[in-house]
Motif scaffolding. Structure first.
Motif, PDB file in Angstrom:
ATOM      1  N   ARG A  72       2.440   6.544   5.486  1.00 57.89           N
ATOM      2  CA  ARG A  72       3.468   5.445   5.735  1.00 57.89           C
ATOM      3  C   ARG A  72       4.858   5.841   5.690  1.00 57.89           C
ATOM      4  O   ARG A  72       5.038   6.419   4.584  1.00 57.89           O
ATOM      5  CB  ARG A  72       3.215   4.153   5.133  1.00 57.89           C
ATOM      6  N   ALA A  73       5.823   5.466   6.612  1.00 60.33           N
ATOM      7  CA  ALA A  73       7.044   5.585   6.398  1.00 60.33           C
ATOM      8  C   ALA A  73       7.969   4.577   7.042  1.00 60.33           C
ATOM      9  O   ALA A  73       7.638   3.994   7.653  1.00 60.33           O
ATOM     10  CB  ALA A  73       7.176   7.165   6.984  1.00 60.33           C
ATOM     11  N   ILE A  74       9.214   4.631   6.491  1.00 58.94           N
ATOM     12  CA  ILE A  74      10.213   3.750   6.897  1.00 58.94           C
ATOM     13  C   ILE A  74      11.440   4.372   7.102  1.00 58.94           C
ATOM     14  O   ILE A  74      12.002   5.191   6.257  1.00 58.94           O
ATOM     15  CB  ILE A  74      10.246   2.327   6.133  1.00 58.94           C
ATOM     16  N   GLY A  75      12.376   3.921   8.056  1.00 62.46           N
ATOM     17  CA  GLY A  75      13.792   4.231   8.022  1.00 62.46           C
ATOM     18  C   GLY A  75      14.174   4.930   9.187  1.00 62.46           C
ATOM     19  O   GLY A  75      13.187   5.195  10.236  1.00 62.46           O
ATOM     20  N   MET A 117      14.550  12.173   2.597  1.00 62.97           N
ATOM     21  CA  MET A 117      13.412  11.732   2.310  1.00 62.97           C
ATOM     22  C   MET A 117      13.031  11.792   1.024  1.00 62.97           C
ATOM     23  O   MET A 117      13.529  12.543   0.215  1.00 62.97           O
ATOM     24  CB  MET A 117      12.441  12.687   3.256  1.00 62.97           C
ATOM     25  N   GLN A 118      12.415  10.646   0.406  1.00 64.42           N
ATOM     26  CA  GLN A 118      11.950  10.315  -0.842  1.00 64.42           C
ATOM     27  C   GLN A 118      10.598   9.728  -0.582  1.00 64.42           C
ATOM     28  O   GLN A 118      10.502   8.728   0.249  1.00 64.42           O
ATOM     29  CB  GLN A 118      12.937   9.643  -1.602  1.00 64.42           C
ATOM     30  N   VAL A 126       0.631  -1.237  -0.092  1.00 60.84           N
ATOM     31  CA  VAL A 126       0.084   0.125  -0.118  1.00 60.84           C
ATOM     32  C   VAL A 126       0.823   1.378  -0.037  1.00 60.84           C
ATOM     33  O   VAL A 126       1.665   1.455   0.918  1.00 60.84           O
ATOM     34  CB  VAL A 126      -0.906  -0.103   1.183  1.00 60.84           C
ATOM     35  N   GLY A 127       0.613   2.142  -0.897  1.00 57.98           N
ATOM     36  CA  GLY A 127       1.378   3.405  -1.266  1.00 57.98           C
ATOM     37  C   GLY A 127       0.545   4.615  -1.143  1.00 57.98           C
ATOM     38  O   GLY A 127      -0.581   4.304  -1.094  1.00 57.98           O
ATOM     39  N   PRO A 128       1.226   5.599  -1.161  1.00 55.17           N
ATOM     40  CA  PRO A 128       2.650   5.906  -1.088  1.00 55.17           C
ATOM     41  C   PRO A 128       3.228   5.876   0.301  1.00 55.17           C
ATOM     42  O   PRO A 128       2.543   5.633   1.236  1.00 55.17           O
ATOM     43  CB  PRO A 128       2.492   7.486  -1.436  1.00 55.17           C
ATOM     44  N   LEU A 129       4.637   5.692   0.117  1.00 56.71           N
ATOM     45  CA  LEU A 129       5.437   5.377   1.249  1.00 56.71           C
ATOM     46  C   LEU A 129       6.576   6.454   1.184  1.00 56.71           C
ATOM     47  O   LEU A 129       7.074   6.611  -0.005  1.00 56.71           O
ATOM     48  CB  LEU A 129       5.850   3.915   1.147  1.00 56.71           C
ATOM     49  N   ALA A 130       7.071   6.816   2.083  1.00 52.06           N
ATOM     50  CA  ALA A 130       7.940   7.725   2.338  1.00 52.06           C
ATOM     51  C   ALA A 130       9.337   7.058   2.971  1.00 52.06           C
ATOM     52  O   ALA A 130       9.060   6.324   4.194  1.00 52.06           O
ATOM     53  CB  ALA A 130       8.018   8.956   3.370  1.00 52.06           C
ATOM     54  N   ALA A 131      10.328   6.840   2.424  1.00 49.89           N
ATOM     55  CA  ALA A 131      11.642   6.618   3.127  1.00 49.89           C
ATOM     56  C   ALA A 131      12.518   7.693   3.783  1.00 49.89           C
ATOM     57  O   ALA A 131      12.667   8.741   2.962  1.00 49.89           O
ATOM     58  CB  ALA A 131      12.571   5.934   1.877  1.00 49.89           C
ATOM     59  N   VAL A 132      12.833   7.424   4.876  1.00 44.79           N
ATOM     60  CA  VAL A 132      13.529   8.635   5.581  1.00 44.79           C
ATOM     61  C   VAL A 132      14.645   8.247   6.299  1.00 44.79           C
ATOM     62  O   VAL A 132      14.783   7.199   7.059  1.00 44.79           O
ATOM     63  CB  VAL A 132      12.399   9.023   6.625  1.00 44.79           C
TER      64      VAL A 132
END
Length: 213
Positions: free
Chosen positions: A157-160, A128-129, A112-118
């Motif tokens: 949602r985000a990860i990192g 961040m992207q 499930v997106g969108p997702l932020a990578a941090v």
């Protein structure tokens, strides 16, 4: 099948762009072997032994390396090793970003997106992207102050490991977040593994060259 043709079907992945140092050997879309260690700034000492411990010393016909953004020193160590091995083995070489690898891992578990990578970016900022559910970037990565990154993130949602700088009163006391792992490169679309093996620092280096006298 000759030994040379066996190696030609393998990909060695090197990831040293963050506090984690990891390697993986991939063949036919599957991870043959991998290793990871949290080394802080000790990439140069740990990387070569980790590669040597892989089957056949990590020998591969293609090498993938994390080109950043992340640690200036870590990025340089990984790219230098990848270039050196590619030259010695006659292997091809390609790059991917640390943020796309994080996104690939998270979206493989839940698409499930969108997702932020941090990721932590140094000097109190974060890299961040944002990615679509297909792991396609929805824009370039940026180095942002936590307040601006928090505003853009909203309820996404985000990860990192950079997330602790967005939410914790004392980021240093917060639990560490996810970091890129070389083994997850098997999840990346081919289009995201074809960057040149050159650093993507994301911001200017801390050290400035001395002016010529």
């Amino acid at each position: 099948m000759s030994a040379q043709s066996t190696f030609a079907n393998r990909t060695l992945v090197i990831d040293t762009a963050t506090a984690s140092c990891s390697v993986a050997l991939i063949e036919a879309g599957a991870v043959m072997a991998h290793a990871a260690d949290s080394v802080g700034r000790g990439h140069a000492e740990r990387l070569v032994p980790m590669i040597a411990e892989l089957p056949d010393g990590g020998r591969a016909g293609h090498i993938l390396v994390d080109v950043g953004p992340g640690s200036f020193t870590g990025i340089r160590v990984g790219i230098a090793a990848a270039r050196g091995l590619a030259l010695g083995w006659g292997a091809s070489i390609g790059g991917y970003t640390s943020l796309s690898l994080l996104a690939a891992r998270a979206l493989a578990d839940d698409d499930v997106g969108p997702l932020a990578a941090v990721l932590e970016g140094g000097h109190g900022e974060v890299f961040m992207q944002i990615f679509a559910s297909s792991i396609s970037p929805l824009g370039p990565f940026e180095s942002l102050p936590p307040a601006i990154a928090r505003e853009r993130l909203g309820a996404m949602r985000a990860i990192g490991d950079g997330l602790r700088w967005l939410h914790a009163a004392d980021p240093r006391a917060a639990p560490p977040g996810a970091l890129p792992r070389a083994a997850d490169a098997v999840l990346l679309p081919a289009a995201l593994t074809q960057l040149p093996p050159s650093p993507l620092y994301g911001r200017a280096p801390d050290a400035k060259p001395q002016p010529a006298r």
